[in-house]
Design an enzyme around this catalytic site. Structure first.
Site, mmCIF file in Angstrom:
data_model
loop_
_atom_site.group_PDB
_atom_site.id
_atom_site.type_symbol
_atom_site.label_atom_id
_atom_site.label_comp_id
_atom_site.label_asym_id
_atom_site.label_seq_id
_atom_site.Cartn_x
_atom_site.Cartn_y
_atom_site.Cartn_z
ATOM 1 N N THR A 33 0.845 -1.198 0.000
ATOM 2 C CA THR A 33 0.000 0.000 0.000
ATOM 3 C C THR A 33 0.878 1.245 0.000
ATOM 4 O O THR A 33 2.052 1.171 -0.349
ATOM 5 C CB THR A 33 -0.990 -0.029 1.198
ATOM 6 N N ASN A 34 0.333 2.408 0.337
ATOM 7 C CA ASN A 34 1.109 3.648 0.407
ATOM 8 C C ASN A 34 0.668 4.456 1.625
ATOM 9 O O ASN A 34 -0.212 4.047 2.366
ATOM 10 C CB ASN A 34 0.963 4.445 -0.900
ATOM 11 N N HIS A 35 1.276 5.641 1.806
ATOM 12 C CA HIS A 35 1.065 6.420 3.028
ATOM 13 C C HIS A 35 -0.195 7.286 3.040
ATOM 14 O O HIS A 35 -0.388 8.076 3.952
ATOM 15 C CB HIS A 35 2.269 7.332 3.269
ATOM 16 N N SER A 36 -1.046 7.177 2.043
ATOM 17 C CA SER A 36 -2.222 8.054 1.993
ATOM 18 C C SER A 36 -3.090 7.891 3.240
ATOM 19 O O SER A 36 -3.439 6.781 3.636
ATOM 20 C CB SER A 36 -3.062 7.718 0.753
ATOM 21 N N ALA A 100 -4.955 7.694 -3.628
ATOM 22 C CA ALA A 100 -3.590 7.298 -4.013
ATOM 23 C C ALA A 100 -3.651 5.826 -4.420
ATOM 24 O O ALA A 100 -3.601 4.927 -3.583
ATOM 25 C CB ALA A 100 -2.628 7.512 -2.858
#
Ligand code: CTP
Ligand code: CA
Length: 225
Positions: A33-36, A100
């Site tokens: 995943t990502n930091h959103s 994101a």
């Protein structure tokens, strides 16, 4: 009615917002995943609803409460977000894609937890569909399409090419290298670039204030068309 609710300037408008990260499974216990945080998209959904719009929020996993008056649809993967957004895009007057989205997903999801061994392993990734690009291809007359761009270099050039490539009305570009911008906090520092080539820089501001600026610009384009 207008006199009673002077700030309901988006009454009758249908606004579709996406927010948060997407999540791609590797095995039953792990994912990419990502930091959103979802804060930007939730702020847009909250402000649009407060201004009288009918708001649908397609959200990846976040820890945020659903804003008052907003219809929220939860998804995990990019493919799930794609299907949900395409299903609801037709009736939207304004679409704002602040999610994101994971560009890649593991080619296969292991059925069981991957056990460690003594050798290194590699995960093969496959491309996800580009939701915003698809929305640009099926865009209806008069529909306003807004993208976000997360950049760490050549912000203006990269964001401009996304406006063209994805058939957007405008893009909100984040400089992820700046303090007070991007994924996690309550503030953002952005440049808005529209399809006429206009470039507008904004100082650091609260995501709720930025949400209103984005909605104001979307409304002005909607009215012109
Ligand atoms: N986006 C999307 N579907 C994807 C990837 C991105 O809808 N599979 C949308 C995002 O929601 C955002 C915009 O496209 O509104 C730009 O995302 P960004 O990651 O900045 O651009 P990409 O086109 O994915 O290009 P890159 O990551 O290579 O910079
Ligand atoms: Ca991307």
């Amino acid at each position: 009615l207008k006199l009673l609710s002077p700030n309901k300037d988006l009454q009758g408008k249908n606004v579709l917002v996406t927010a948060g990260p997407t999540r791609e499974a590797i095995d039953p216990v792990r994912f990419i995943t990502n930091h959103s945080s979802g804060k930007m998209g939730y702020a847009i959904a909250e402000r649009a609803a407060a201004r009288g719009a009918e708001v649908m929020l397609v959200s990846g996993p976040t820890n945020l409460p659903t804003p008052i008056g907003v219809k929220r649809l939860d998804v995990n993967t990019t493919n799930e977000m794609y299907n949900m957004v395409i299903e609801h895009s037709d009736k939207a007057d304004i679409i704002i894609k602040s999610a994101a989205v994971a560009d890649y997903r593991p080619e296969t999801v292991a059925e069981n937890k991957i056990k460690k061994g003594d050798v290194d392993i590699a995960i093969s990734l496959t491309r996800n569909p580009d939701i915003l690009k698809k929305l640009g291809e099926i865009k209806k007359d008069g529909q306003v399409l807004v993208g976000f761009a997360a950049e760490t270099q050549d912000i203006i050039e990269n964001a401009k090419s996304k406006v063209e490539r994805k058939n957007l009305d405008f893009i909100v570009a984040n400089d992820l290298t700046k303090d007070g911008a991007g994924f996690k906090g309550d503030t953002n520092i952005v440049t808005i670039i529209d399809s006429t080539g206009d470039v507008q820089h904004y100082e650091k501001m609260d995501k709720k204030d930025l949400a209103d600026i984005i909605l104001d610009k979307a409304k002005s384009i909607y009215i012109k068309e």
